[in-house]
Design a protein around this motif. Sequence first.
Motif, PDB file in Angstrom:
ATOM      1  N   THR A 112      63.110 -58.231 -58.564  1.00  0.00           N
ATOM      2  CA  THR A 112      62.882 -57.048 -59.381  1.00  0.00           C
ATOM      3  C   THR A 112      61.634 -57.242 -60.238  1.00  0.00           C
ATOM      4  N   GLU A 221      64.725 -48.848 -52.889  1.00  0.00           N
ATOM      5  CA  GLU A 221      66.103 -49.327 -53.077  1.00  0.00           C
ATOM      6  C   GLU A 221      66.923 -48.986 -51.824  1.00  0.00           C
ATOM      7  N   ARG A 224      70.761 -49.450 -51.361  1.00  0.00           N
ATOM      8  CA  ARG A 224      71.601 -48.477 -52.058  1.00  0.00           C
ATOM      9  C   ARG A 224      71.622 -47.144 -51.315  1.00  0.00           C
ATOM     10  N   SER A 251      63.437 -53.164 -51.280  1.00  0.00           N
ATOM     11  CA  SER A 251      64.523 -53.355 -52.237  1.00  0.00           C
ATOM     12  C   SER A 251      64.517 -54.798 -52.709  1.00  0.00           C
ATOM     13  N   ALA A 252      65.174 -55.027 -53.831  1.00  0.00           N
ATOM     14  CA  ALA A 252      65.335 -56.407 -54.326  1.00  0.00           C
ATOM     15  C   ALA A 252      66.384 -57.155 -53.527  1.00  0.00           C
ATOM     16  N   ASP A 370      75.445 -47.882 -64.099  1.00  0.00           N
ATOM     17  CA  ASP A 370      74.502 -48.454 -63.140  1.00  0.00           C
ATOM     18  C   ASP A 370      73.416 -47.475 -62.723  1.00  0.00           C
ATOM     19  N   SER A 373      70.245 -49.121 -63.457  1.00  0.00           N
ATOM     20  CA  SER A 373      70.093 -50.493 -62.976  1.00  0.00           C
ATOM     21  C   SER A 373      69.134 -50.610 -61.811  1.00  0.00           C
ATOM     22  N   ARG A 374      68.720 -49.487 -61.225  1.00  0.00           N
ATOM     23  CA  ARG A 374      67.905 -49.525 -60.013  1.00  0.00           C
ATOM     24  C   ARG A 374      66.470 -49.108 -60.278  1.00  0.00           C
ATOM     25  N   GLY A 375      65.547 -50.062 -60.183  1.00  0.00           N
ATOM     26  CA  GLY A 375      64.129 -49.769 -60.100  1.00  0.00           C
ATOM     27  C   GLY A 375      63.434 -49.296 -61.349  1.00  0.00           C
ATOM     28  N   SER A 396      74.385 -56.136 -57.489  1.00  0.00           N
ATOM     29  CA  SER A 396      74.390 -55.301 -58.700  1.00  0.00           C
ATOM     30  C   SER A 396      73.943 -56.103 -59.917  1.00  0.00           C
ATOM     31  N   HIS A 399      70.114 -56.431 -59.843  1.00  0.00           N
ATOM     32  CA  HIS A 399      69.419 -55.188 -60.228  1.00  0.00           C
ATOM     33  C   HIS A 399      69.570 -54.911 -61.718  1.00  0.00           C
ATOM     34  N   ARG A 403      66.001 -55.281 -65.137  1.00  0.00           N
ATOM     35  CA  ARG A 403      65.360 -54.331 -66.060  1.00  0.00           C
ATOM     36  C   ARG A 403      64.567 -55.050 -67.147  1.00  0.00           C
TER      37      ARG A 403
END
Length: 750
Positions: A112, A221, A224, A251-252, A370, A373-375, A396, A399, A403
Amino acid sequence: MVRPKTSKLKLQNRLSEVNEIELLNSWIDSGKPDSGTNPLSQPHPPEKGRIGRLPDGSFSPYSGAEKFTQLPLSKKTKDGLTQAKYSKMTDIQRASLPHSLCGRDILGAAKTGSGKTLAFVIPVLEKLYRDRWGPEDGVGCIIMSPTRELAGQLFEVFKSVGRHHGFSAGLLIGGRKDVDTEKERVNELNILVCTPGRLLQHMDETPNFDCSQLQVLVLDEADRILDVGFKKDVNAIISQLPKKRQTLLFSATQTKSVQDLARLSLKDPEYLSVHEESETATPNRLQQTALIVPLDQKLDMLWSFLKAHLGSRILVFLSSCKQVKFVFEAFKKLRPGIPLKCLHGRMKQERRMGIYAQFCEKNSVLFSTDVASRGLDFNKAVDWVVQVDCPEDVASYIHRVGRTARYLSGGRSILFLAPSETKMLEKLQEKKIPIRFIKANTKRLQPVSGLLKALLVKYSDLQYLAQRSFVTYLRSIHKQRDKEIFDVAKLPIDEFSASLGLPMTPKVRFLKIKVKDKKVSEELTLVPESNAAENRFKLLKETSGTGISDEAELHTEGGLSLKMVTRHFGKDNTPDIRDDVPATRVLKNKKLKINVGRPAGRHVVFDDDDVDGSDTSTSPTKLANAQTWSDSSKLDKDIVNQRYTKLREEVTGVDEEDKASYRQHLREKRIKQKMKLKRRRDEKGEGEGEGDLSGSDKEAPTGRVSKKSKIYLHDSEDGEMRQGTRMSTDSITLAEQEEMALKLLSSMHS
């Protein structure tokens, strides 16, 4: 004829673009890296001259380049990168750009905050530029994101880097009311940054929406988006896209599922995991800690943590929207001394984007699900990521902590784990996550449950939020797949409810006790604490034909003593016994003893017949015999059935008599009302029905209040129908009533 100066400039620009595109295509073809190679391992290219030319006139290789100026990119893209202050490439950009510029499919995985966005923004701009894509060509690229906030962030990057290009781009996300405006302009857009649901809506509803000329499909992502939650939408979207296209997945935590890749029709994709051999799966500048916190002390620990870090920017993750709302509203009323904000999926889009922007501007605490939590890349570094609730899996977790500590900045994270969730530590360490276990300092713990209890008494709406927060948290744990970590039976449910300030434990209807390879059913049975009750329970065990375990003692709100009887069935339907049945919270110490030996539904009345002994069904002798029923060794079901049959017949007979009596009462009441109206007309001298209407309207009839009295029509002497007045009469005999009724009928037919 002399052309205007502007026309000459346009022609020169067009010719220069054509020449630049030819040179770029030649450069890309000449230095194309071999399929399956990692450009990170290639040597750095030598210094070049004009547009990638070496002194000998050949093109310089671009595989292994470290700077954007060493890549075969257009001048417009390079100018946009320079103005956005991008000069040196990150690892994922160095590894993927040489392959993606050649038009190959990419599966990119990186930590990330490692710059994956530019890794697909640049190839998209260059692909459309080299194909000389214009507004009349329609949609050339689609970028899908799992969340609206991330889609908005990607759109801003496109505007920043592609500011010198002439492409039209649009942001298509849900939660906005301008759908009609989007439908009018979506066919003119070249680049669509969208969420799957909104894109599918336009495919289904927008007239002439065409993606048949699509050149590039990007999934940010990707793991997901390819998950179960988006499966239907993504399958429907891909079925309407051309198979001949370039597909980029980033994605990570990248997916390697053959089924997922087959759905996307990938052709020999390049799998580039730049940090796969790294010592850690998370950013190196991230300090990660975890501590064991009992479930009923998590809010106390969170409150103490916030009070100790008032000058930080803190991102707090919770499991559900209801938890976020409750903790935010409760802590806001308690005023910890730092601004508080909340973000969850049930908020309107404008408010979500506003809160996201506010959190980026100044130090505050953001409670979130969440969805954040993404990107998401917060402009200023997040100091702390606090995970109050355990993430559902390792991906999870990665991600969430991603942050903070993005790119070259540092950050810290802390994870609260309940004693039953310690297995998560082992799984994190297996995935090369350097998380350090620490012990909580209970001396500095500031309990907040007492304050919450006072708030719930004062604010009824907050009490409702606490109840929903309690239920949704248990539901989230109950639905988790990994039962090694998430087991509702191991949670202190009553203590957790009390920690939220609730006076009693809310009912949780969806919970069921489960045993491996066994089907379990639950029953709540009233059982007294007496010898008769023990005999009754033994009798049930003997006659039921199923295995019944020992009772688990329960107590309800009213202090009623209950026993939980749990039946267990194995694969061969043989009974099994289990003693560890979870009990609800004990609300009162005193127990109300109920004599279940007494026959249910029997109302005992002592009257003259009982004294004489003529009616033995409710006599004291019969009652005495009934009280010893629970001590009998056998239960005669035939006698019980006969008694129930007799009672049904009696009730049915009485019911018919009551109905007939009620119908007769209504009939007599209607006749009496008609006679009263007739007598009132006779007293006023209007027996022929020729009176004025005003007299009948002034005086209300003395009948039912809820229903207007009827008004009768009579023939006048000239043959016209005229409205008659209402009749009224006093109490008269039945013979007089019949005579008056006959006169009334004869006058109507004459």
